[in-house]
Design a protein around this motif. Structure first.
Motif, PDB file in Angstrom:
ATOM      1  N   VAL A   8      17.516 -36.201 -11.040  1.00  0.00           N
ATOM      2  CA  VAL A   8      17.231 -35.588 -12.346  1.00  0.00           C
ATOM      3  C   VAL A   8      18.512 -34.917 -12.823  1.00  0.00           C
ATOM      4  CG1 VAL A   8      15.807 -33.948 -13.618  1.00  0.00           C
ATOM      5  CG2 VAL A   8      14.841 -35.170 -11.651  1.00  0.00           C
ATOM      6  N   LYS A   9      18.951 -35.321 -14.024  1.00  0.00           N
ATOM      7  CA  LYS A   9      20.180 -34.761 -14.594  1.00  0.00           C
ATOM      8  C   LYS A   9      19.854 -34.064 -15.906  1.00  0.00           C
ATOM      9  CE  LYS A   9      22.049 -38.939 -14.638  1.00  0.00           C
ATOM     10  NZ  LYS A   9      22.991 -40.040 -14.827  1.00  0.00           N
ATOM     11  N   GLU A  10      20.542 -32.955 -16.155  1.00  0.00           N
ATOM     12  CA  GLU A  10      20.435 -32.297 -17.451  1.00  0.00           C
ATOM     13  C   GLU A  10      21.759 -32.462 -18.169  1.00  0.00           C
ATOM     14  OE1 GLU A  10      19.448 -28.063 -19.678  1.00  0.00           O
ATOM     15  OE2 GLU A  10      19.447 -28.132 -17.493  1.00  0.00           O
ATOM     16  N   LEU A  11      21.700 -33.067 -19.334  1.00  0.00           N
ATOM     17  CA  LEU A  11      22.867 -33.239 -20.189  1.00  0.00           C
ATOM     18  C   LEU A  11      22.695 -32.331 -21.402  1.00  0.00           C
ATOM     19  CD1 LEU A  11      23.059 -37.137 -19.970  1.00  0.00           C
ATOM     20  CD2 LEU A  11      24.345 -35.469 -18.647  1.00  0.00           C
ATOM     21  N   PRO A  12      23.727 -32.143 -22.203  1.00  0.00           N
ATOM     22  CA  PRO A  12      23.580 -31.238 -23.349  1.00  0.00           C
ATOM     23  C   PRO A  12      22.439 -31.613 -24.300  1.00  0.00           C
ATOM     24  CG  PRO A  12      25.889 -31.735 -22.978  1.00  0.00           C
ATOM     25  CD  PRO A  12      25.103 -32.611 -22.043  1.00  0.00           C
ATOM     26  N   CYS A  14      19.815 -34.025 -23.501  1.00  0.00           N
ATOM     27  CA  CYS A  14      18.623 -34.637 -22.913  1.00  0.00           C
ATOM     28  C   CYS A  14      18.543 -34.395 -21.415  1.00  0.00           C
ATOM     29  CB  CYS A  14      18.597 -36.139 -23.191  1.00  0.00           C
ATOM     30  SG  CYS A  14      19.977 -37.026 -22.426  1.00  0.00           S
ATOM     31  N   TYR A  15      17.387 -34.750 -20.864  1.00  0.00           N
ATOM     32  CA  TYR A  15      17.178 -34.802 -19.414  1.00  0.00           C
ATOM     33  C   TYR A  15      17.071 -36.277 -19.045  1.00  0.00           C
ATOM     34  CZ  TYR A  15      15.910 -29.948 -20.148  1.00  0.00           C
ATOM     35  OH  TYR A  15      15.927 -28.634 -20.518  1.00  0.00           O
ATOM     36  N   VAL A  16      17.659 -36.669 -17.912  1.00  0.00           N
ATOM     37  CA  VAL A  16      17.649 -38.063 -17.489  1.00  0.00           C
ATOM     38  C   VAL A  16      17.091 -38.130 -16.064  1.00  0.00           C
ATOM     39  CG1 VAL A  16      19.009 -40.136 -17.080  1.00  0.00           C
ATOM     40  CG2 VAL A  16      19.630 -38.604 -18.955  1.00  0.00           C
ATOM     41  N   PHE A  17      16.073 -38.973 -15.880  1.00  0.00           N
ATOM     42  CA  PHE A  17      15.454 -39.197 -14.578  1.00  0.00           C
ATOM     43  C   PHE A  17      15.803 -40.620 -14.160  1.00  0.00           C
ATOM     44  CE2 PHE A  17      13.132 -36.044 -16.851  1.00  0.00           C
ATOM     45  CZ  PHE A  17      12.671 -35.143 -15.909  1.00  0.00           C
ATOM     46  N   VAL A  18      16.420 -40.770 -12.984  1.00  0.00           N
ATOM     47  CA  VAL A  18      16.813 -42.094 -12.495  1.00  0.00           C
ATOM     48  C   VAL A  18      16.101 -42.312 -11.164  1.00  0.00           C
ATOM     49  CG1 VAL A  18      18.718 -43.590 -11.830  1.00  0.00           C
ATOM     50  CG2 VAL A  18      19.055 -41.882 -13.626  1.00  0.00           C
ATOM     51  N   ALA A  19      15.231 -43.338 -11.138  1.00  0.00           N
ATOM     52  CA  ALA A  19      14.412 -43.616  -9.953  1.00  0.00           C
ATOM     53  C   ALA A  19      14.794 -44.961  -9.349  1.00  0.00           C
ATOM     54  CB  ALA A  19      12.935 -43.633 -10.337  1.00  0.00           C
ATOM     55  N   ASP A  20      14.808 -45.002  -8.013  1.00  0.00           N
ATOM     56  CA  ASP A  20      15.035 -46.256  -7.302  1.00  0.00           C
ATOM     57  C   ASP A  20      13.747 -47.070  -7.303  1.00  0.00           C
ATOM     58  OD1 ASP A  20      17.653 -45.658  -6.646  1.00  0.00           O
ATOM     59  OD2 ASP A  20      17.147 -44.829  -4.680  1.00  0.00           O
ATOM     60  N   PRO A  96      14.763 -36.558 -24.501  1.00  0.00           N
ATOM     61  CA  PRO A  96      15.650 -35.761 -25.355  1.00  0.00           C
ATOM     62  C   PRO A  96      15.186 -34.307 -25.431  1.00  0.00           C
ATOM     63  CG  PRO A  96      14.981 -37.782 -26.454  1.00  0.00           C
ATOM     64  CD  PRO A  96      14.130 -37.641 -25.222  1.00  0.00           C
ATOM     65  N   LYS A  97      16.134 -33.455 -25.725  1.00  0.00           N
ATOM     66  CA  LYS A  97      15.821 -32.034 -25.926  1.00  0.00           C
ATOM     67  C   LYS A  97      15.562 -31.777 -27.405  1.00  0.00           C
ATOM     68  CE  LYS A  97      18.787 -30.219 -22.238  1.00  0.00           C
ATOM     69  NZ  LYS A  97      19.958 -29.352 -21.976  1.00  0.00           N
ATOM     70  N   VAL A  98      14.667 -30.849 -27.676  1.00  0.00           N
ATOM     71  CA  VAL A  98      14.464 -30.385 -29.045  1.00  0.00           C
ATOM     72  C   VAL A  98      15.660 -29.497 -29.354  1.00  0.00           C
ATOM     73  CG1 VAL A  98      13.010 -28.988 -30.543  1.00  0.00           C
ATOM     74  CG2 VAL A  98      11.962 -30.468 -28.820  1.00  0.00           C
ATOM     75  N   PRO A  99      16.325 -29.712 -30.490  1.00  0.00           N
ATOM     76  CA  PRO A  99      17.486 -28.867 -30.777  1.00  0.00           C
ATOM     77  C   PRO A  99      17.056 -27.404 -30.885  1.00  0.00           C
ATOM     78  CG  PRO A  99      17.108 -30.462 -32.549  1.00  0.00           C
ATOM     79  CD  PRO A  99      16.068 -30.684 -31.510  1.00  0.00           C
TER      80      PRO A  99
END
Length: 121
Positions: A8-12, A14-20, A96-99
């Motif tokens: 789980v990554k937090e970017l400015p 959005c949040y990104v979930f990467v699953a195997d 995505p994040k709500v601004p």
């Protein structure tokens, strides 16, 4: 495959979930939002053998079966714009994040100088 590994990554923005999810087709994976606050990733890996194939496994290391992962989403997640894609055994879910609201700027008013009228004494 009781569980699948997820980063789980937090970017400015959005949040990104990467699953195997190696070997799974898009139709084997389900991405859902529950209770307006929980991201649910689930799926099932099956053996390639058909039911009428006489197979004796000598060694089994690749897990099969259903998996499910749930993640609480932060309040600033834009649930209407969630997207998911699967490529090369990786499922990527972008939330995505709500601004943030514009910061409240105090209003400045011009102060008028009033002249006092002096009446008769």
């Amino acid at each position: 495959m009781a569980n699948t590994s997820v980063d789980v990554k937090e970017l400015p923005a959005c949040y990104v979930f990467v699953a195997d999810v190696p070997g799974l087709k898009n139709s084997d994976i389900k991405v859902q939002i529950e209770n307006d606050s929980i991201l649910k990733i689930s799926g099932e890996r099956k053996r390639e053998d058909g039911p009428n194939v006489d197979v004796k496994y000598v060694r089994v290391e690749r897990a099969v079966g259903k998996f499910m992962r749930k993640f609480n989403l932060p309040a600033n997640a834009n649930l209407e714009a969630v997207s998911a894609s699967c490529q090369d055994g990786l499922l990527t879910v972008t939330v995505p994040k709500v601004p943030p609201p514009e910061p409240h700027k105090p209003k400045t008013f011009d102060v008028q100088v009033a002249t006092a009228s002096v009446g008769p004494k």
